[in-house]
Design a protein around this motif. Structure first.
Motif, PDB file in Angstrom:
ATOM      1  N   GLY A 245     -25.543 -20.316  11.466  1.00 13.59           N
ATOM      2  CA  GLY A 245     -25.463 -19.751  10.167  1.00 13.59           C
ATOM      3  C   GLY A 245     -26.654 -20.143   9.345  1.00 13.59           C
ATOM      4  O   GLY A 245     -26.697 -19.451   8.241  1.00 13.59           O
ATOM      5  N   CYS A 246     -27.546 -20.999   9.893  1.00 13.19           N
ATOM      6  CA  CYS A 246     -28.850 -21.362   9.005  1.00 13.19           C
ATOM      7  C   CYS A 246     -30.223 -20.526   9.709  1.00 13.19           C
ATOM      8  O   CYS A 246     -31.193 -20.494   8.961  1.00 13.19           O
ATOM      9  CB  CYS A 246     -29.173 -22.624   8.997  1.00 13.19           C
ATOM     10  SG  CYS A 246     -27.901 -23.635   8.216  1.00 13.19           S
ATOM     11  N   LEU A 247     -29.815 -19.738  10.748  1.00 14.87           N
ATOM     12  CA  LEU A 247     -30.993 -19.172  11.537  1.00 14.87           C
ATOM     13  C   LEU A 247     -31.539 -17.928  10.712  1.00 14.87           C
ATOM     14  O   LEU A 247     -30.578 -17.081  10.220  1.00 14.87           O
ATOM     15  CB  LEU A 247     -30.580 -18.868  12.682  1.00 14.87           C
ATOM     16  CG  LEU A 247     -30.204 -19.838  13.998  1.00 14.87           C
ATOM     17  CD1 LEU A 247     -29.698 -19.205  15.020  1.00 14.87           C
ATOM     18  CD2 LEU A 247     -31.266 -20.879  14.124  1.00 14.87           C
ATOM     19  N   PRO A 248     -32.654 -17.861  10.365  1.00 17.03           N
ATOM     20  CA  PRO A 248     -33.348 -16.670   9.821  1.00 17.03           C
ATOM     21  C   PRO A 248     -32.615 -15.391  10.105  1.00 17.03           C
ATOM     22  O   PRO A 248     -32.224 -14.312   9.068  1.00 17.03           O
ATOM     23  CB  PRO A 248     -34.684 -16.814   9.863  1.00 17.03           C
ATOM     24  CG  PRO A 248     -35.037 -18.082  10.009  1.00 17.03           C
ATOM     25  CD  PRO A 248     -33.773 -18.555  10.975  1.00 17.03           C
ATOM     26  N   LEU A 249     -32.635 -15.146  11.391  1.00 13.05           N
ATOM     27  CA  LEU A 249     -32.000 -13.842  12.076  1.00 13.05           C
ATOM     28  C   LEU A 249     -30.386 -13.500  11.426  1.00 13.05           C
ATOM     29  O   LEU A 249     -30.204 -12.455  11.071  1.00 13.05           O
ATOM     30  CB  LEU A 249     -32.104 -13.562  13.221  1.00 13.05           C
ATOM     31  CG  LEU A 249     -31.552 -12.354  13.993  1.00 13.05           C
ATOM     32  CD1 LEU A 249     -32.304 -11.382  13.380  1.00 13.05           C
ATOM     33  CD2 LEU A 249     -31.555 -12.425  15.616  1.00 13.05           C
ATOM     34  N   GLN A 250     -29.645 -14.606  11.578  1.00 13.30           N
ATOM     35  CA  GLN A 250     -28.242 -14.585  11.042  1.00 13.30           C
ATOM     36  C   GLN A 250     -28.015 -14.235   9.475  1.00 13.30           C
ATOM     37  O   GLN A 250     -27.326 -13.832   8.894  1.00 13.30           O
ATOM     38  CB  GLN A 250     -27.791 -15.636  11.336  1.00 13.30           C
ATOM     39  CG  GLN A 250     -27.209 -16.093  13.167  1.00 13.30           C
ATOM     40  CD  GLN A 250     -26.702 -14.920  13.648  1.00 13.30           C
ATOM     41  OE1 GLN A 250     -27.444 -13.922  14.247  1.00 13.30           O
ATOM     42  NE2 GLN A 250     -25.427 -14.944  13.590  1.00 13.30           N
ATOM     43  N   LEU A 251     -29.012 -14.762   8.640  1.00  9.16           N
ATOM     44  CA  LEU A 251     -28.841 -14.483   7.130  1.00  9.16           C
ATOM     45  C   LEU A 251     -29.619 -13.022   7.158  1.00  9.16           C
ATOM     46  O   LEU A 251     -28.814 -12.290   6.264  1.00  9.16           O
ATOM     47  CB  LEU A 251     -30.143 -15.542   6.641  1.00  9.16           C
ATOM     48  CG  LEU A 251     -29.749 -16.989   6.755  1.00  9.16           C
ATOM     49  CD1 LEU A 251     -30.703 -17.658   6.104  1.00  9.16           C
ATOM     50  CD2 LEU A 251     -28.438 -17.372   6.108  1.00  9.16           C
ATOM     51  N   THR A 252     -30.350 -12.742   7.810  1.00  5.27           N
ATOM     52  CA  THR A 252     -31.035 -11.204   7.617  1.00  5.27           C
ATOM     53  C   THR A 252     -29.631 -10.100   7.877  1.00  5.27           C
ATOM     54  O   THR A 252     -29.452  -9.103   7.367  1.00  5.27           O
ATOM     55  CB  THR A 252     -32.046 -10.915   8.452  1.00  5.27           C
ATOM     56  OG1 THR A 252     -33.164 -11.889   8.025  1.00  5.27           O
ATOM     57  CG2 THR A 252     -32.498  -9.272   8.278  1.00  5.27           C
ATOM     58  N   LEU A 253     -29.105 -10.362   8.924  1.00  2.91           N
ATOM     59  CA  LEU A 253     -27.888  -9.664   9.643  1.00  2.91           C
ATOM     60  C   LEU A 253     -26.857  -9.551   8.581  1.00  2.91           C
ATOM     61  O   LEU A 253     -26.170  -8.476   8.305  1.00  2.91           O
ATOM     62  CB  LEU A 253     -27.563 -10.061  10.867  1.00  2.91           C
ATOM     63  CG  LEU A 253     -28.468  -9.767  12.190  1.00  2.91           C
ATOM     64  CD1 LEU A 253     -27.898 -10.495  13.690  1.00  2.91           C
ATOM     65  CD2 LEU A 253     -29.107  -8.347  12.291  1.00  2.91           C
ATOM     66  N   ALA A 254     -26.526 -10.766   7.936  1.00  3.35           N
ATOM     67  CA  ALA A 254     -25.550 -10.762   7.073  1.00  3.35           C
ATOM     68  C   ALA A 254     -25.873 -10.101   5.681  1.00  3.35           C
ATOM     69  O   ALA A 254     -25.001  -9.364   5.317  1.00  3.35           O
ATOM     70  CB  ALA A 254     -25.387 -12.207   6.538  1.00  3.35           C
TER      71      ALA A 254
ATOM     72  N   CYS B 259     -26.859 -21.226   3.954  1.00  2.00           N
ATOM     73  CA  CYS B 259     -26.380 -20.885   5.249  1.00  2.00           C
ATOM     74  C   CYS B 259     -25.021 -20.270   5.179  1.00  2.00           C
ATOM     75  O   CYS B 259     -24.270 -20.186   4.216  1.00  2.00           O
ATOM     76  CB  CYS B 259     -26.195 -22.121   6.101  1.00  2.00           C
ATOM     77  SG  CYS B 259     -27.899 -23.119   6.366  1.00  2.00           S
ATOM     78  N   ILE B 260     -24.742 -19.600   6.183  1.00  2.00           N
ATOM     79  CA  ILE B 260     -23.459 -18.941   6.314  1.00  2.00           C
ATOM     80  C   ILE B 260     -22.503 -19.965   7.072  1.00  2.00           C
ATOM     81  O   ILE B 260     -22.367 -20.477   7.717  1.00  2.00           O
ATOM     82  CB  ILE B 260     -23.566 -17.542   7.498  1.00  2.00           C
ATOM     83  CG1 ILE B 260     -24.459 -16.658   6.966  1.00  2.00           C
ATOM     84  CG2 ILE B 260     -22.105 -16.937   7.549  1.00  2.00           C
ATOM     85  CD1 ILE B 260     -24.812 -15.796   8.331  1.00  2.00           C
TER      86      ILE B 260
END
Length: 369
Positions: free
Chosen positions: A235-244, A255-256
């Protein structure tokens, strides 16, 4: 900030503590020393899994998941892209160099797709494939090598080495495994098909079961020293934050939490599986490598590691770019060493160094008989 021990020496000490517990006192006083390490008799390193270990196997595949182009490899010797998903060397490169085996851990499949020459591969080689995972659907979606096909390549190498040579090397070699992150990111969180077929716990169980089978295959082929990395704080990866943010703006400030909690749950199951495997596998040393804790600490306390940016990558905007989107057509940051991530998923060389330092300080790779 005090200088951190080198990545090679730090991670190497972890390996020595894993395979030779009594060595701790002998080498603890000098974490950067690399002389005399051949005495610990680790003749080779074999790596399996995903892009955190892939040193160029995807270069031979017709897939978009490749890093054989600029700006990847910017900090690599000569500044040349090699297929490594980072700005420089990967963890395994430093390990084989510190062991005195060779300077870099090569990919088994060259650009032509041919297997590496036996003499070069017998001292260690990488079978990992960026974009791969523990669920074959993950590799199929990315057009890369499955974990099972990586093991097939290893079997091919053993056949080419011959029984006598293989038996001398494999039982003492270090087997490094890093897989599972792509399954969660690309095949569960991103695609609705994954969530429609499994609950989170069911999918974790599927991945752990597949990993258990792969480790058993390694053991049956002679592997006895197996180090398995857990999941990072996904949940801290930049891509995951962007997709969220695309699903529900704005981009999260932190983080998520749900995805990080899921990673922790998976890691707990992984540790129990490895302990169970070792208990029924004579001579096996199967150890869990915690990458979750040091990476989360970097996010929470970036200054401690010399980082000024931990929410986006160095390449392009740092929000989405990776693989085919991270090219020399987009700008890169001036100082990758101040960034936790090179692209929107993969760490910088500086991050790998800091993770290795954590391994050393916490002795998490110590093997307990």
């Amino acid at each position: 900030m005090a200088p951190m021990p080198t990545l090679a020496a730090s991670f190497l000490l972890g390996i020595l503590l894993l395979f030779y517990p009594a060595a701790g006192a002998a080498v603890h006083h000098s974490v950067t020393a690399t002389t005399g390490l051949s005495a610990y008799d680790i003749p080779a390193v074999f790596a399996f899994g995903d892009s955190t270990l892939d040193t160029g196997n995807n270069n031979a595949l017709p897939t978009a998941v490749r890093a054989d182009h600029a700006p990847y490899g910017r900090e690599f010797p000569g500044g040349a892209p090699t297929g490594r998903f980072s700005d420089g060397k990967l963890l395994t490169d430093f390990v084989v160099e510190a062991l005195g085996i060779k300077e870099l851990l090569p990919a088994y499949r060259s650009g032509s797709g041919a297997g590496l020459a036996v003499d070069a591969a017998a001292t260690g080689v990488c079978f990992a494939s960026g974009g791969s995972g523990l669920d074959d659907a993950t590799a199929a979606n990315a057009g890369v090598a499955t974990f099972a096909s990586q093991l097939d390549d290893f079997r091919e190498l053993l056949g080419r080495m011959g029984g006598s040579k293989a038996s001398q090397v494999v039982g003492k070699a270090a087997f490094l495994v890093s897989a599972g992150t792509n399954d969660m990111m690309m095949n569960y969180y991103m695609l609705p098909s994954g969530r429609s077929k499994y609950t989170l716990e069911q999918y974790h169980d599927l991945l752990i079961g597949n990993l258990r089978s792969h480790i058993q295959s390694m053991y049956d082929l002679g592997a006895r020293r197996i180090l398995v990395a857990g999941l990072p704080p996904v949940g801290c990866l930049p891509l995951q934050l962007t997709l969220a943010a695309l699903r529900q703006p704005p981009r999260p400030d932190g983080c998520i939490k749900e995805q990080n909690a899921a990673a922790e749950s998976y890691n707990g199951k992984l540790q129990r599986m490895l302990a169970g495997f070792q208990s029924v596998s004579p001579g096996a040393r199967a150890v869990y490598a915690d990458i979750y804790s040091p990476l989360l600490d970097m996010v929470d306390h970036p200054g401690k590691y010399g980082f000024s940016e931990v929410t986006k990558g160095c390449c392009g905007s740092g929000l989405m770019e990776m693989g085919p989107l991270c090219t020399d057509l987009v700008p890169t940051c001036a100082k990758p060493s101040e960034f936790m991530f090179w692209d929107s998923v993969h760490p910088t060389q500086a991050t790998y160094r800091a993770v290795a330092d954590h391994f050393l300080r916490s002795n998490i790779l110590r093997f307990d008989n």
